[in-house]
Motif scaffolding. Structure first.
Motif, mmCIF file in Angstrom:
data_model
loop_
_atom_site.group_PDB
_atom_site.id
_atom_site.type_symbol
_atom_site.label_atom_id
_atom_site.label_comp_id
_atom_site.label_asym_id
_atom_site.label_seq_id
_atom_site.Cartn_x
_atom_site.Cartn_y
_atom_site.Cartn_z
ATOM 1 N N ALA A 1 1.040 -1.153 0.275
ATOM 2 C CA ALA A 1 -0.058 -0.299 -0.276
ATOM 3 C C ALA A 1 1.117 1.352 -0.067
ATOM 4 O O ALA A 1 0.196 2.153 -1.040
ATOM 5 C CB ALA A 1 -0.961 -0.105 1.134
ATOM 6 N N TYR A 2 2.173 1.126 0.442
ATOM 7 C CA TYR A 2 2.884 3.030 0.845
ATOM 8 C C TYR A 2 3.337 2.820 -1.040
ATOM 9 O O TYR A 2 3.521 3.852 -0.929
ATOM 10 C CB TYR A 2 4.269 1.774 1.718
ATOM 11 C CG TYR A 2 4.908 3.157 1.885
ATOM 12 C CD1 TYR A 2 4.960 4.234 2.348
ATOM 13 C CD2 TYR A 2 6.328 3.113 1.118
ATOM 14 C CE1 TYR A 2 5.765 5.544 2.142
ATOM 15 C CE2 TYR A 2 7.451 3.801 1.049
ATOM 16 C CZ TYR A 2 6.895 5.128 1.719
ATOM 17 O OH TYR A 2 8.211 5.681 1.913
ATOM 18 N N HIS A 3 3.693 1.485 -1.450
ATOM 19 C CA HIS A 3 4.122 1.842 -2.855
ATOM 20 C C HIS A 3 3.437 2.084 -3.858
ATOM 21 O O HIS A 3 3.788 3.192 -4.148
ATOM 22 C CB HIS A 3 4.798 0.563 -3.079
ATOM 23 C CG HIS A 3 5.374 0.796 -4.729
ATOM 24 N ND1 HIS A 3 6.522 0.964 -5.302
ATOM 25 C CD2 HIS A 3 4.908 -0.129 -5.897
ATOM 26 C CE1 HIS A 3 6.558 0.928 -6.616
ATOM 27 N NE2 HIS A 3 5.448 0.596 -6.939
ATOM 28 N N GLU A 4 1.725 1.761 -3.051
ATOM 29 C CA GLU A 4 0.726 2.521 -4.543
ATOM 30 C C GLU A 4 0.622 4.011 -4.001
ATOM 31 O O GLU A 4 0.378 4.664 -4.716
ATOM 32 C CB GLU A 4 -0.566 1.408 -4.035
ATOM 33 C CG GLU A 4 0.068 0.054 -4.462
ATOM 34 C CD GLU A 4 -1.073 -0.833 -4.249
ATOM 35 O OE1 GLU A 4 -2.238 -0.642 -4.122
ATOM 36 O OE2 GLU A 4 -1.605 -2.133 -4.382
ATOM 37 N N ARG A 5 0.904 4.202 -3.213
ATOM 38 C CA ARG A 5 0.122 5.668 -2.466
ATOM 39 C C ARG A 5 1.190 6.738 -2.424
ATOM 40 O O ARG A 5 1.496 7.746 -3.079
ATOM 41 C CB ARG A 5 0.137 5.634 -1.107
ATOM 42 C CG ARG A 5 -1.525 4.968 -0.844
ATOM 43 C CD ARG A 5 -2.360 5.830 -0.674
ATOM 44 N NE ARG A 5 -2.668 7.353 -0.508
ATOM 45 C CZ ARG A 5 -3.235 7.447 1.338
ATOM 46 N NH1 ARG A 5 -3.654 6.292 1.585
ATOM 47 N NH2 ARG A 5 -2.748 8.729 1.122
ATOM 48 N N THR A 6 2.373 6.328 -2.797
ATOM 49 C CA THR A 6 3.988 7.178 -2.619
ATOM 50 C C THR A 6 4.595 6.937 -4.195
ATOM 51 O O THR A 6 5.473 8.404 -4.194
ATOM 52 C CB THR A 6 4.953 7.136 -1.191
ATOM 53 O OG1 THR A 6 5.517 5.491 -1.071
ATOM 54 C CG2 THR A 6 4.463 7.490 -0.164
ATOM 55 N N SER A 7 4.655 5.432 -4.667
ATOM 56 C CA SER A 7 5.143 5.044 -6.150
ATOM 57 C C SER A 7 6.746 4.996 -5.869
ATOM 58 O O SER A 7 8.052 5.209 -6.249
ATOM 59 C CB SER A 7 5.077 6.106 -7.087
ATOM 60 O OG SER A 7 4.039 6.610 -7.232
ATOM 61 N N LYS A 8 6.296 5.100 -4.249
ATOM 62 C CA LYS A 8 7.794 5.136 -3.350
ATOM 63 C C LYS A 8 8.528 3.248 -3.979
ATOM 64 O O LYS A 8 7.854 2.591 -3.486
ATOM 65 C CB LYS A 8 8.949 5.489 -1.867
ATOM 66 C CG LYS A 8 8.791 6.806 -1.958
ATOM 67 C CD LYS A 8 8.850 7.282 -1.078
ATOM 68 C CE LYS A 8 9.026 8.900 -0.562
ATOM 69 N NZ LYS A 8 9.326 9.899 0.230
ATOM 70 N N PRO A 9 9.920 3.422 -4.208
ATOM 71 C CA PRO A 9 10.185 1.616 -4.360
ATOM 72 C C PRO A 9 10.104 0.911 -2.606
ATOM 73 O O PRO A 9 11.069 1.463 -1.551
ATOM 74 C CB PRO A 9 11.969 1.792 -4.292
ATOM 75 C CG PRO A 9 12.234 2.648 -4.802
ATOM 76 C CD PRO A 9 11.033 3.633 -4.875
ATOM 77 N N THR A 10 10.192 -0.300 -2.614
ATOM 78 C CA THR A 10 9.916 -0.742 -1.217
ATOM 79 C C THR A 10 10.783 -2.472 -1.183
ATOM 80 O O THR A 10 10.551 -3.079 -0.178
ATOM 81 C CB THR A 10 8.794 -1.468 -0.332
ATOM 82 O OG1 THR A 10 7.291 -1.910 -1.724
ATOM 83 C CG2 THR A 10 7.748 -0.229 -0.546
#
Length: 280
Positions: free
Chosen positions: A185-194
């Motif tokens: 969910a964090y990647h989908e909201r911020t487009s940052k790599p996880t």
């Protein structure tokens, strides 16, 4: 008096020469104002997104520390008390360490819940939010169960222990799963790599899982290096003398320091009782 007619092309040229520059200037000013407004809006949105991203990261760290680290560590700690060499003092220390870790886990989970209610859109339209709500309820139930445990030896102790163990293990596993869904969910909201955080968390959980399984086999592994013949020779034996009907005595030897087979013990005791009953 003569009348002079100007051709239409001359009128159009004059109109274009006089009016259009003012119109273009007005359009330029409006365009500049519009661009400045768009820039300010974009900057404002960027600032909001940056602040929201920071809150999401804090929420993730709190819940990882609670359900991804402290709670599994508390389970591993209390399992150390199941060994044969665990003294009463060590058992008491491990129990308090387990309790402290679980209380800290509940406090951090509460802080993460307050942050999510205050700052996030809780539409519960994804698995991460649904599992999170269920976990919040379960950890508070588990927390209350820990303070309402029956005394050891009472009738309800076994039932309490089973449900406490079952609920704690379920919370731990669901918390680990929800950490992965939170990273998605964090990647989908911020487009940052996880990817890096996923690898680090997987390595941590793998180590804890290995240690969890290793605890049950550690005593068995230690006994593999012990010579059983030497152990048997050093084991004290106890002689049981059973009188028989013909005046003779039957001597039975048992090893006092060795665990015996329950079925063999049953038959040996039955034979002894039969001999005793034959004499009466």
């Amino acid at each position: 008096m003569r009348k002079y007619w100007l051709p239409s092309s001359s009128i159009s040229a004059a109109f274009a020469f006089i009016v259009l520059p003012h119109f273009i200037a007005c359009l330029s000013n409006e365009e500049i104002q519009l661009n400045s407004q768009l820039i300010s809006i974009n900057q404002h949105v960027h600032k909001v997104n940056s602040h929201k991203t920071f809150e999401i990261e804090i929420h993730g760290i709190l819940l990882w520390a609670s359900m991804g680290f402290l709670m599994p560590a508390g389970i591993l700690t209390i399992r150390l008390s199941n060994t044969e060499e665990c003294s009463p003092t060590r058992l008491k220390v491990l129990f308090y360490v387990h309790g402290i870790l679980q209380v800290l886990s509940v406090l951090l989970a509460t802080a993460g819940a307050v942050l999510s209610i205050k700052s996030f859109e809780n539409l519960f339209n994804n698995n991460h939010q649904r599992i999170g709500v269920a976990l919040y309820i379960a950890i508070y139930v588990q927390f209350l169960m820990g303070f309402r445990r029956p005394k050891r030896g009472s009738k309800g102790r076994s039932v309490w222990f089973f449900f406490h163990w079952l609920l704690g293990t379920t919370i731990c596993l669901a918390g680990i799963i929800n950490t992965y869904t939170g990273l998605t969910a964090y990647h989908e909201r911020t487009s940052k790599p996880t990817g890096l955080w996923t690898i680090i968390f997987t390595a941590q959980i793998s180590f804890m899982g290995f240690f969890y399984l290793f605890q049950d086999k550690w005593e068995y592994i230690q006994k593999q290096g012990v010579n059983l013949e030497n152990v048997e020779s050093m084991t004290p034996q106890v002689e049981i003398v059973v009188p028989q009907s013909d005046g003779q005595k039957m001597i039975m030897r048992t090893e006092s320091g060795r665990k015996s087979n329950a079925l063999g013990t049953y038959f040996s005791r039955s034979n002894v009782l039969n001999k005793l009953f034959q004499q009466t």
